[in-house]
Design a protein around this motif. Structure first.
Motif, short mmCIF file in Angstrom:
data_model
loop_
_atom_site.label_atom_id
_atom_site.label_comp_id
_atom_site.label_asym_id
_atom_site.label_seq_id
_atom_site.Cartn_x
_atom_site.Cartn_y
_atom_site.Cartn_z
N SER A 36 0.81 -1.22 0.00
CA SER A 36 0.00 0.00 0.00
C SER A 36 0.84 1.27 0.00
O SER A 36 0.28 2.37 0.02
CB SER A 36 -0.95 0.00 1.19
N LEU A 37 2.16 1.15 -0.06
CA LEU A 37 3.00 2.34 -0.14
C LEU A 37 2.67 3.10 -1.42
O LEU A 37 2.53 2.50 -2.48
CB LEU A 37 4.48 1.96 -0.17
N PRO A 38 2.59 4.41 -1.33
CA PRO A 38 2.31 5.17 -2.55
C PRO A 38 3.53 5.17 -3.47
O PRO A 38 4.67 5.14 -3.01
CB PRO A 38 2.01 6.57 -2.03
N GLU A 60 13.91 3.01 -6.41
CA GLU A 60 13.80 1.75 -7.16
C GLU A 60 13.61 0.57 -6.21
O GLU A 60 12.77 -0.31 -6.46
CB GLU A 60 15.06 1.54 -8.01
N ASP A 61 14.34 0.53 -5.12
CA ASP A 61 14.21 -0.55 -4.14
C ASP A 61 12.80 -0.59 -3.56
O ASP A 61 12.21 -1.66 -3.39
CB ASP A 61 15.23 -0.39 -3.00
N ARG A 62 12.25 0.59 -3.24
CA ARG A 62 10.89 0.64 -2.70
C ARG A 62 9.86 0.19 -3.73
O ARG A 62 8.89 -0.48 -3.40
CB ARG A 62 10.56 2.05 -2.19
N THR A 63 10.08 0.53 -4.98
CA THR A 63 9.17 0.12 -6.04
C THR A 63 9.21 -1.39 -6.22
O THR A 63 8.17 -2.04 -6.36
CB THR A 63 9.52 0.83 -7.36
N VAL A 64 10.40 -1.96 -6.18
CA VAL A 64 10.55 -3.41 -6.30
C VAL A 64 9.91 -4.10 -5.10
O VAL A 64 9.18 -5.10 -5.25
CB VAL A 64 12.04 -3.81 -6.45
#
Length: 149
Positions: A36-38, A60-64
């Motif tokens: 659920s992170l934006p 990029e790490d958070r998106t992955v």
């Protein structure tokens, strides 16, 4: 084709249920939060060299991590879809929707004692399926003494 030998150890339904509860409290809730992170605006994801690539790598790490978490949640839903319908309802209501036990009793139209038994079976069925497909070790077995062997 080689088949696995059947499991002969006695299942500890109570500990298995505790393991499932802990898994949903810790792991599942972690994946829910990550999923659920934006997303950050696209302009922060750039392949062009920047003064500091640490920020770009962090994004990029958070998106992955977010994408992986969504896949895990989809995988869990697929596992739930393989369960007996009553067991699926029990697991979803108790651990995903956070319903009380009496609400679950009403949902599946069983008395409390019957629901408790079905709850243990549902946890075992979920744990066994997750163990087989994801390599977890949620199913617990009763200890056997040397005299019983």
């Amino acid at each position: 084709m080689k088949l696995d030998t059947p499991e002969t150890r006695e299942i500890n339904y109570i500990q298995t249920k505790k393991n499932v509860i802990k898994w949903f409290d810790v792991e599942y809730s972690k994946y829910q939060r990550l999923a659920s992170l934006p997303l950050l605006p696209n302009n922060t994801l750039s392949l062009a060299p920047a003064r500091s690539t640490a920020h770009a790598n962090n994004v990029e790490d958070r998106t992955v991590a977010r994408t992986n978490a969504k896949q895990v949640l989809e995988f869990i839903n697929a596992i739930l879809d393989t369960l007996d319908e009553r067991h699926k309802i029990i697991i979803k209501c108790r651990y995903i929707q956070k319903m009380t036990m009496w609400q679950v009793c009403e949902m599946i139209a069983l008395e409390r004692s019957q629901t408790t038994l079905e709850h243990r079976k549902a946890c075992y069925e979920f744990a066994r399926t997750l163990d087989m497909t994801a390599g977890t070790n949620l199913v617990a077995y009763k200890e056997t003494s040397d005299n019983e062997r």
